[in-house]
Design a protein around this motif. Sequence first.
Motif, PDB file in Angstrom:
ATOM      1  N   VAL A 180       0.859  -1.193   0.000  1.00 52.83           N
ATOM      2  CA  VAL A 180       0.000   0.000   0.000  1.00 52.83           C
ATOM      3  C   VAL A 180       0.891   1.238   0.000  1.00 52.83           C
ATOM      4  O   VAL A 180       1.902   1.279   0.695  1.00 52.83           O
ATOM      5  N   SER A 181       0.521   2.219  -0.814  1.00 53.50           N
ATOM      6  CA  SER A 181       1.341   3.428  -0.949  1.00 53.50           C
ATOM      7  C   SER A 181       0.557   4.659  -0.533  1.00 53.50           C
ATOM      8  O   SER A 181      -0.604   4.831  -0.928  1.00 53.50           O
ATOM      9  N   PHE A 182       1.234   5.494   0.231  1.00 56.54           N
ATOM     10  CA  PHE A 182       0.630   6.753   0.675  1.00 56.54           C
ATOM     11  C   PHE A 182       1.522   7.879   0.153  1.00 56.54           C
ATOM     12  O   PHE A 182       2.744   7.812   0.265  1.00 56.54           O
ATOM     13  N   VAL A 183       0.909   8.920  -0.386  1.00 53.18           N
ATOM     14  CA  VAL A 183       1.690   9.875  -1.157  1.00 53.18           C
ATOM     15  C   VAL A 183       1.782  11.255  -0.524  1.00 53.18           C
ATOM     16  O   VAL A 183       0.777  11.947  -0.367  1.00 53.18           O
ATOM     17  N   ALA A 184       3.029  11.632  -0.165  1.00 59.00           N
ATOM     18  CA  ALA A 184       3.241  12.921   0.505  1.00 59.00           C
ATOM     19  C   ALA A 184       2.735  14.098  -0.327  1.00 59.00           C
ATOM     20  O   ALA A 184       2.101  15.012   0.196  1.00 59.00           O
ATOM     21  N   ALA A 185       2.996  14.057  -1.634  1.00 60.28           N
ATOM     22  CA  ALA A 185       2.649  15.207  -2.473  1.00 60.28           C
ATOM     23  C   ALA A 185       1.146  15.442  -2.471  1.00 60.28           C
ATOM     24  O   ALA A 185       0.683  16.584  -2.524  1.00 60.28           O
ATOM     25  N   LEU A 186       0.368  14.361  -2.371  1.00 55.49           N
ATOM     26  CA  LEU A 186      -1.084  14.528  -2.397  1.00 55.49           C
ATOM     27  C   LEU A 186      -1.600  15.077  -1.071  1.00 55.49           C
ATOM     28  O   LEU A 186      -2.544  15.853  -1.037  1.00 55.49           O
ATOM     29  N   VAL A 187      -0.948  14.678   0.021  1.00 53.09           N
ATOM     30  CA  VAL A 187      -1.352  15.207   1.326  1.00 53.09           C
ATOM     31  C   VAL A 187      -1.138  16.716   1.302  1.00 53.09           C
ATOM     32  O   VAL A 187      -1.984  17.489   1.768  1.00 53.09           O
ATOM     33  N   GLY A 188      -0.016  17.122   0.718  1.00 49.15           N
ATOM     34  CA  GLY A 188       0.318  18.546   0.652  1.00 49.15           C
ATOM     35  C   GLY A 188      -0.677  19.353  -0.163  1.00 49.15           C
ATOM     36  O   GLY A 188      -0.726  20.577  -0.086  1.00 49.15           O
ATOM     37  N   GLN A 189      -1.502  18.674  -0.954  1.00 47.57           N
ATOM     38  CA  GLN A 189      -2.485  19.380  -1.785  1.00 47.57           C
ATOM     39  C   GLN A 189      -3.782  19.663  -1.026  1.00 47.57           C
ATOM     40  O   GLN A 189      -4.690  20.277  -1.556  1.00 47.57           O
ATOM     41  N   LYS A 190      -3.863  19.175   0.221  1.00 42.52           N
ATOM     42  CA  LYS A 190      -5.143  19.308   0.931  1.00 42.52           C
ATOM     43  C   LYS A 190      -5.310  20.654   1.644  1.00 42.52           C
ATOM     44  O   LYS A 190      -6.336  20.909   2.226  1.00 42.52           O
ATOM     45  N   VAL A 191      -4.249  21.494   1.585  1.00 37.96           N
ATOM     46  CA  VAL A 191      -4.344  22.789   2.269  1.00 37.96           C
ATOM     47  C   VAL A 191      -5.136  23.778   1.408  1.00 37.96           C
ATOM     48  O   VAL A 191      -5.405  23.504   0.231  1.00 37.96           O
ATOM     49  N   GLU A 192      -5.455  24.910   2.001  1.00 38.21           N
ATOM     50  CA  GLU A 192      -6.144  25.959   1.225  1.00 38.21           C
ATOM     51  C   GLU A 192      -5.218  26.472   0.134  1.00 38.21           C
ATOM     52  O   GLU A 192      -4.026  26.675   0.382  1.00 38.21           O
ATOM     53  N   GLN A 193      -5.718  26.748  -1.034  1.00 42.30           N
ATOM     54  CA  GLN A 193      -4.928  27.267  -2.177  1.00 42.30           C
ATOM     55  C   GLN A 193      -3.598  26.493  -2.287  1.00 42.30           C
ATOM     56  O   GLN A 193      -2.521  27.065  -2.140  1.00 42.30           O
ATOM     57  N   PRO A 194      -3.674  25.192  -2.576  1.00 47.64           N
ATOM     58  CA  PRO A 194      -2.475  24.348  -2.486  1.00 47.64           C
ATOM     59  C   PRO A 194      -1.340  24.758  -3.415  1.00 47.64           C
ATOM     60  O   PRO A 194      -0.171  24.528  -3.098  1.00 47.64           O
ATOM     61  N   SER A 195      -1.646  25.379  -4.547  1.00 41.91           N
ATOM     62  CA  SER A 195      -0.528  25.682  -5.460  1.00 41.91           C
ATOM     63  C   SER A 195       0.210  26.970  -5.067  1.00 41.91           C
ATOM     64  O   SER A 195       1.239  27.307  -5.632  1.00 41.91           O
ATOM     65  N   GLU A 196      -0.356  27.706  -4.102  1.00 45.62           N
ATOM     66  CA  GLU A 196       0.320  28.946  -3.666  1.00 45.62           C
ATOM     67  C   GLU A 196       1.389  28.671  -2.632  1.00 45.62           C
ATOM     68  O   GLU A 196       1.175  27.883  -1.712  1.00 45.62           O
ATOM     69  N   PHE A 197       2.544  29.362  -2.760  1.00 51.28           N
ATOM     70  CA  PHE A 197       3.616  29.247  -1.783  1.00 51.28           C
ATOM     71  C   PHE A 197       3.312  30.221  -0.643  1.00 51.28           C
ATOM     72  O   PHE A 197       3.312  31.425  -0.836  1.00 51.28           O
ATOM     73  N   ARG A 198       3.018  29.685   0.544  1.00 51.90           N
ATOM     74  CA  ARG A 198       2.676  30.567   1.676  1.00 51.90           C
ATOM     75  C   ARG A 198       3.391  30.095   2.930  1.00 51.90           C
ATOM     76  O   ARG A 198       3.011  29.083   3.515  1.00 51.90           O
ATOM     77  N   MET A 199       4.392  30.870   3.362  1.00 49.14           N
ATOM     78  CA  MET A 199       5.111  30.514   4.601  1.00 49.14           C
ATOM     79  C   MET A 199       4.169  30.561   5.797  1.00 49.14           C
ATOM     80  O   MET A 199       4.356  29.859   6.776  1.00 49.14           O
ATOM     81  N   GLY A 200       3.157  31.442   5.692  1.00 45.99           N
ATOM     82  CA  GLY A 200       2.241  31.690   6.807  1.00 45.99           C
ATOM     83  C   GLY A 200       1.548  30.426   7.316  1.00 45.99           C
ATOM     84  O   GLY A 200       1.071  30.397   8.446  1.00 45.99           O
TER      85      GLY A 200
END
Length: 475
Positions: free
Chosen positions: A378-398
């Motif tokens: 079974v594979s779990f994917v870090a990059a997809l988890v990272g897409q679950k935030v608000e406006q995922p394609s934006e770089f936001r240090m906040g």
Amino acid sequence: MAITSSSLGLAKTSKRFAVAACGALALAALVAWRRARRARRWPPGSFGWPLIGQTLEFIKDPGAFQIAGHAKHGGTFKTSILFSPTVFVSPTEANAKLVFSKNSLGFPSTFKYVLGETSLSMVNDPMHKRIRTLNLRAFTDAQLDSYLPQLQELTAKHLSLWAAAGKRGQGQPCDLFFDIKLYAFEMAQAVLLGAEFPIEKTDRLMRLFNTTMGGLEAVIPLEIPGLLWHKAMSCRRQLVGEYQQLIDTRREQLRVVSKPTSMLDTMLTADDVNSDVELQDFCIAMMFAGHDTSLSTMQSVLYWLSKQPAVLAELRQEVLAEWDGSSQLTRETLGKVPKVRAFLQEVWRLTPPVPVSNRNLEEETMIDGYLVPKGWTVSFVAALVGQKVEQPSEFRMGRYLDPSGHFADQTFEPWIYGVFGGGTRMCLGYKFARDEMLVFMIQLLRHFSFTVASAQAVKFPFNYWRISGTFSRGL
Ligand code: HEM
């Protein structure tokens, strides 16, 4: 025809045979029917080509492969990667908890010949527990603090080398990959193994190491001259010879006078390391886990900094305010740059160096209503988890700063931030990786300027931006 006792016996035997054959057929039919019924409950998806499955599509871009798979099959789906039936689970909290509660890794069996049969990433419990506890001694807070001076010194040396090369090249952009790789390799070699070799030897070891690791991609694991596997295995033997020499030398030095300084020393002074093979495998496993991930991160850091001049200026301000540019970098200094830490965290979210975390199922398991057979990966994917935030394609240090500006770490919540995996197999070196990157970024921001002329997205085996550009001393 006269009926004799022997022909009667023959008839009886044939009858028994016929009954047994019918029984066997019925049983086989029942097993096949049950298997087919169960298979109907497997996750949707295709196993792809015989043997190689969908490996080629996967390694082209693991993230895109999975996004497409999830979209096509409405979430969790099955396929076959590197000879193993594999299920890519949708990145929900429940699935993260399920995957990271498992301990057995789903790597192909060939990996253990490359990384070593006792290397941490290759062993399962109970041996995993023993080796992990042993290896953890090299990563205690006190040990990590003791590595900082060396990290600082080597970083200063390599940043100056890049700037000198930039001067010689008269501002012409050049591929920074090999310079950065040498730095990451030398830093890992020094801190993990305590080895300080002339640059030619480091370069030779780096080549041996790379060819050995090429074995991870070998499709035909046969030692036939000319095949990738043969090259990988012969380089591994040479590498092991080099590491054994290092082990013997350090063991002797530690016996006579010196104090333990490197991660290898910590292993050498532990009284429960079983054999030299465990020590050799420790060297290979840590160099594997610890240098390409740093190489990937450093390039992605340069890429994301170059994309955001305003953020770069803000981070420089923070570093200028907190570090005089020459004193020893300490744990305290690293704690005073929350924006730099948040920036790094966002770089890792958007470009996680390790694309997937795998586990091997030791029993049949229900996932998202599907039955996943024992033995599957079974594979779990870090990059997809990272897409679950608000406006995922934006770089936001906040995202990683709390209202009072403190760094808010989410590393231990793999369903929100999957970069270092989770559970009992979570990355052992994540604190060290962060130290390395902070020491790199603080010195970079304090003393150097750079430009990125081109950037190419690399997806496998590590995920990062490969860049070319220029480097110079001074802001
Ligand atoms: C940016 C840097 C790094 C990233 C993104 C990273 C990521 C990962 C990931 C995703 C795993 C698998 C976790 C899982 O399956 O749950 C892992 C395992 C591991 N990492 Fe790292 N890593 C990094 C740096 C390092 C460094 C510098 C070291 C050592 C010096 C290291 C040592 C290890 C080891 C030993 C394992 C295997 C742990 C086990 O199986 O118990 N890593 N890493």
